[in-house]
Design an enzyme around this catalytic site. Structure first.
Site, PDB file in Angstrom:
ATOM      1  N   HIS A 195      -5.376   9.478   0.153  1.00  0.00           N
ATOM      2  CA  HIS A 195      -5.202   8.655   1.358  1.00  0.00           C
ATOM      3  C   HIS A 195      -6.017   9.225   2.516  1.00  0.00           C
ATOM      4  O   HIS A 195      -5.537   9.428   3.623  1.00  0.00           O
ATOM      5  CB  HIS A 195      -3.727   8.510   1.751  1.00  0.00           C
ATOM      6  N   ASP A 220       0.823  -1.209   0.000  1.00  0.00           N
ATOM      7  CA  ASP A 220       0.000   0.000   0.000  1.00  0.00           C
ATOM      8  C   ASP A 220       0.869   1.277   0.000  1.00  0.00           C
ATOM      9  O   ASP A 220       2.025   1.251   0.408  1.00  0.00           O
ATOM     10  CB  ASP A 220      -0.873   0.050   1.263  1.00  0.00           C
ATOM     11  N   ASP A 221       0.252   2.358  -0.419  1.00  0.00           N
ATOM     12  CA  ASP A 221       0.735   3.731  -0.183  1.00  0.00           C
ATOM     13  C   ASP A 221       1.753   4.271  -1.189  1.00  0.00           C
ATOM     14  O   ASP A 221       2.157   5.413  -1.089  1.00  0.00           O
ATOM     15  CB  ASP A 221       1.321   3.926   1.230  1.00  0.00           C
ATOM     16  N   HIS A 249       3.838  -2.366   3.065  1.00  0.00           N
ATOM     17  CA  HIS A 249       3.814  -0.986   2.580  1.00  0.00           C
ATOM     18  C   HIS A 249       4.969  -0.679   1.628  1.00  0.00           C
ATOM     19  O   HIS A 249       6.092  -1.125   1.845  1.00  0.00           O
ATOM     20  CB  HIS A 249       3.835  -0.017   3.772  1.00  0.00           C
ATOM     21  N   HIS A 258      -5.878   2.924  -4.105  1.00  0.00           N
ATOM     22  CA  HIS A 258      -5.843   3.146  -2.647  1.00  0.00           C
ATOM     23  C   HIS A 258      -6.276   4.581  -2.327  1.00  0.00           C
ATOM     24  O   HIS A 258      -5.752   5.195  -1.411  1.00  0.00           O
ATOM     25  CB  HIS A 258      -4.429   2.868  -2.150  1.00  0.00           C
TER      26      HIS A 258
HETATM   27 ZN   LIG Z   1      -2.568   3.212   3.183  1.00  0.00          ZN
END
Ligand SMILES: [Zn+2]
Length: 280
Positions: free
Chosen positions: A152, A97-98, A242, A148
């Site tokens: 955020h 993620d991210d 991540h 995603h």
């Molecule tokens: Zn995230």
């Protein structure tokens, strides 16, 4: 001054490009940066207190997600989401993620290439906007890309229209860069409700959660990681990691080696979703 310019830009973009759906006709624009801005209804970054509060990070543990799922089942609520792959198959999915993050995404990709593993990257639109070349690298390496959100932001804290704008902005951005329509999404922090899932579904996105969290952001050390996740790996598991955290790079080879040693194979999220459909 910057705020005034940003506000004017936003008003211009909103007026000239209302979020009327993916089929709206856009005039060609030679500047890549301007093209990207035009399809991002979540731009520019907001500074109002409501939005700042919604930007505060939340996090659902695998146990909380499982409890939420159990509550839904008790209430007879069937939400279209992917919480696990087929429990009859020894498969796992790595999810990052991210990202993307320059300097770190490349290292992640190198490890995955060395281990011959395909994964799924849930990217943040505002990061993709800054680093489209990294998105192209992820795609070229054969990994699956998921949405995603754009900013955020915690989707349960914003109105339905803004949830849609967040997901749509990243969908449109990835479509513009790769020509690819996204099929999977993950709400920031795993924080979802019925509205968040239904909005995603209407945009053609299946919401993906996770079953295992090594806590790569907390610098837990090898033995803690082993205790927390690896001994608990189960069929169809979805592992949360991540892109953008150095610790991930350190623990990733261990996770892959351990899983392989115990007979698991890694699949992308679309393969995991297929495994669930085959089960039915
Ligand atoms: Zn995230």
């Amino acid at each position: 001054m910057i705020n005034v310019v940003s506000t004017c830009l936003f008003l211009y973009l909103a007026a000239s490009h209302p979020p009327s759906g993916p089929n709206q006709v856009r005039k060609p624009d030679r500047s890549p940066a301007r093209q990207i801005q035009k399809v991002n209804p979540a731009k520019p970054e907001r500074t109002d207190p409501f939005w700042q509060k919604a930007l505060q990070e939340v996090y659902k543990s695998p146990e909380e997600l499982a409890a939420q799922d159990a509550r839904e089942k008790r209430r007879g609520l069937v939400l279209p989401k992917l919480a696990r792959g087929n429990p009859a198959e020894k498969i796992l999915a790595l999810t990052f993620d991210d990202g993307p993050h320059p300097g770190l995404t490349e290292q992640l990709l190198a490890i995955l290439k060395e281990k011959d593993v395909k994964a799924t990257f849930f990217v943040v639109g505002k990061m993709v906007e800054k680093h489209p070349e990294l998105l192209r690298q992820i795609d070229a390496a054969g990994h699956v890309i998921g949405n995603h959100s754009f900013s955020h932001v915690t989707l349960t804290k914003i109105p339905t229209m803004e949830i849609a704008a967040e997901y749509r902005a990243t969908n449109d951005l990835v479509k513009k860069i790769l020509g690819q329509s996204l099929r999977f999404c993950r709400p920031p922090g795993g924080d979802y409700d019925q509205d968040v899932i239904q909005t995603a579904t209407e945009l053609g996105l299946t919401t993906v959660l996770w079953t295992d969290d090594p806590g790569d952001y907390a610098n837990p050390g090898d033995s803690v990681i082993q205790g927390r996740v690896l001994r608990k790996l189960t069929n169809g598991g979805i592992i949360l990691l991540h892109d953008g955290i150095t610790q991930t790079l350190q623990i990733l080879p261990q996770i892959i080696d351990y899983a392989h040693k115990h007979g698991f194979r890694f699949e992308t999220i679309d393969e995991l979703a297929r495994s669930v459909r085959q089960k039915r």
